[in-house]
Scaffold this motif. Structure first.
Motif, PDB file in Angstrom:
ATOM      1  N   MET A  15       0.823  -1.185   0.000  1.00 12.85           N
ATOM      2  CA  MET A  15       0.000   0.000   0.000  1.00 12.85           C
ATOM      3  C   MET A  15       0.868   1.251   0.000  1.00 12.85           C
ATOM      4  SD  MET A  15      -3.355   0.841   0.603  1.00 12.85           S
ATOM      5  CE  MET A  15      -4.219   2.266   1.120  1.00 12.85           C
ATOM      6  N   VAL A  16       1.862   1.273   0.873  1.00  7.21           N
ATOM      7  CA  VAL A  16       2.741   2.429   0.950  1.00  7.21           C
ATOM      8  C   VAL A  16       3.545   2.564  -0.337  1.00  7.21           C
ATOM      9  CG1 VAL A  16       4.670   3.454   2.202  1.00  7.21           C
ATOM     10  CG2 VAL A  16       2.867   2.289   3.466  1.00  7.21           C
ATOM     11  N   LEU A  17       3.984   1.435  -0.852  1.00 14.44           N
ATOM     12  CA  LEU A  17       4.753   1.455  -2.101  1.00 14.44           C
ATOM     13  C   LEU A  17       3.907   2.005  -3.241  1.00 14.44           C
ATOM     14  CD1 LEU A  17       7.379   0.771  -3.523  1.00 14.44           C
ATOM     15  CD2 LEU A  17       6.471  -1.507  -3.918  1.00 14.44           C
ATOM     16  N   ARG A  18       2.643   1.621  -3.280  1.00 22.65           N
ATOM     17  CA  ARG A  18       1.748   2.107  -4.321  1.00 22.65           C
ATOM     18  C   ARG A  18       1.584   3.627  -4.237  1.00 22.65           C
ATOM     19  NH1 ARG A  18      -3.842  -0.772  -4.520  1.00 22.65           N
ATOM     20  NH2 ARG A  18      -2.442  -2.476  -4.996  1.00 22.65           N
ATOM     21  N   LEU A  19       1.427   4.141  -3.018  1.00 18.35           N
ATOM     22  CA  LEU A  19       1.296   5.591  -2.835  1.00 18.35           C
ATOM     23  C   LEU A  19       2.570   6.317  -3.255  1.00 18.35           C
ATOM     24  CD1 LEU A  19      -0.562   5.727   0.589  1.00 18.35           C
ATOM     25  CD2 LEU A  19      -1.491   6.303  -1.653  1.00 18.35           C
ATOM     26  N   TYR A  39       2.948   8.976  -6.318  1.00 18.87           N
ATOM     27  CA  TYR A  39       3.499  10.321  -6.107  1.00 18.87           C
ATOM     28  C   TYR A  39       4.636  10.589  -7.089  1.00 18.87           C
ATOM     29  CZ  TYR A  39       6.274  14.068  -4.130  1.00 18.87           C
ATOM     30  OH  TYR A  39       6.997  15.207  -3.970  1.00 18.87           O
ATOM     31  N   LEU A  40       5.532   9.620  -7.228  1.00 18.23           N
ATOM     32  CA  LEU A  40       6.681   9.809  -8.118  1.00 18.23           C
ATOM     33  C   LEU A  40       6.243   9.914  -9.575  1.00 18.23           C
ATOM     34  CD1 LEU A  40       9.238   7.365  -6.504  1.00 18.23           C
ATOM     35  CD2 LEU A  40       9.199   9.861  -6.319  1.00 18.23           C
ATOM     36  N   ALA A  41       5.250   9.126  -9.967  1.00 16.35           N
ATOM     37  CA  ALA A  41       4.776   9.154 -11.350  1.00 16.35           C
ATOM     38  C   ALA A  41       4.060  10.459 -11.675  1.00 16.35           C
ATOM     39  CB  ALA A  41       3.849   7.976 -11.610  1.00 16.35           C
ATOM     40  N   ASN A  42       3.458  11.077 -10.688  1.00 15.29           N
ATOM     41  CA  ASN A  42       2.729  12.325 -10.914  1.00 15.29           C
ATOM     42  C   ASN A  42       3.579  13.567 -10.664  1.00 15.29           C
ATOM     43  OD1 ASN A  42       0.319  11.105 -11.682  1.00 15.29           O
ATOM     44  ND2 ASN A  42      -0.295  10.844  -9.558  1.00 15.29           N
ATOM     45  N   GLN A  73       8.185  17.451 -12.402  1.00 14.31           N
ATOM     46  CA  GLN A  73       9.586  17.868 -12.415  1.00 14.31           C
ATOM     47  C   GLN A  73      10.523  16.665 -12.354  1.00 14.31           C
ATOM     48  OE1 GLN A  73       9.677  20.456  -9.044  1.00 14.31           O
ATOM     49  NE2 GLN A  73       9.270  22.298 -10.275  1.00 14.31           N
ATOM     50  N   LEU A  74      10.177  15.695 -11.537  1.00 15.79           N
ATOM     51  CA  LEU A  74      11.001  14.498 -11.430  1.00 15.79           C
ATOM     52  C   LEU A  74      11.015  13.730 -12.755  1.00 15.79           C
ATOM     53  CD1 LEU A  74      12.640  12.480  -9.729  1.00 15.79           C
ATOM     54  CD2 LEU A  74      10.468  11.381  -9.168  1.00 15.79           C
ATOM     55  N   ILE A  75       9.856  13.591 -13.368  1.00 16.93           N
ATOM     56  CA  ILE A  75       9.769  12.898 -14.654  1.00 16.93           C
ATOM     57  C   ILE A  75      10.600  13.612 -15.708  1.00 16.93           C
ATOM     58  CG2 ILE A  75       8.207  12.170 -16.506  1.00 16.93           C
ATOM     59  CD1 ILE A  75       7.925  10.554 -13.928  1.00 16.93           C
ATOM     60  N   GLN A  76      10.540  14.932 -15.733  1.00 17.32           N
ATOM     61  CA  GLN A  76      11.308  15.719 -16.698  1.00 17.32           C
ATOM     62  C   GLN A  76      12.802  15.538 -16.476  1.00 17.32           C
ATOM     63  OE1 GLN A  76       9.901  17.277 -19.238  1.00 17.32           O
ATOM     64  NE2 GLN A  76      11.906  17.822 -20.033  1.00 17.32           N
TER      65      GLN A  76
END
Length: 85
Positions: free
Chosen positions: A1-5, A9-12, A15-18
């Motif tokens: 559950m925590v991993l999914r959250l 967060y990281l996928a959304n 700036q991190l994705i860019q």
């Protein structure tokens, strides 16, 4: 559950994705994927696989599976015979 959250967060995080998209490892992985695609496409053309009918392709895949299965069985037998000795 925590991993999914955390993953959500990281996928959304735009700036991190860019930043990841601009990083060398990601660019290099994309280059290698495209190079592999073109290489396999040219090999398929050389061997005439791009003109295969669906039935012939299925036959080819089945033969490949059988060959891999036979090789795995042979390796298992070799390992078992080495263990016994």
């Amino acid at each position: 559950m925590v991993l999914r959250l955390l993953m959500r967060y990281l996928a959304n995080n735009e700036q991190l994705i860019q930043r990841m998209a601009e990083s060398y490892p990601m660019r290099r992985a994309a280059q290698l994927a495209v190079a592999l695609m073109y290489r396999t496409k040219s090999l398929a053309r050389e061997q005439g696989l791009h003109e295969m009918t669906p039935e012939r392709f299925k036959s080819f895949v089945n033969m490949f599976k059988n060959n891999v299965r036979q090789e795995l069985e042979g390796v298992k037998k070799e390992l078992n015979s080495k263990k016994k000795n």
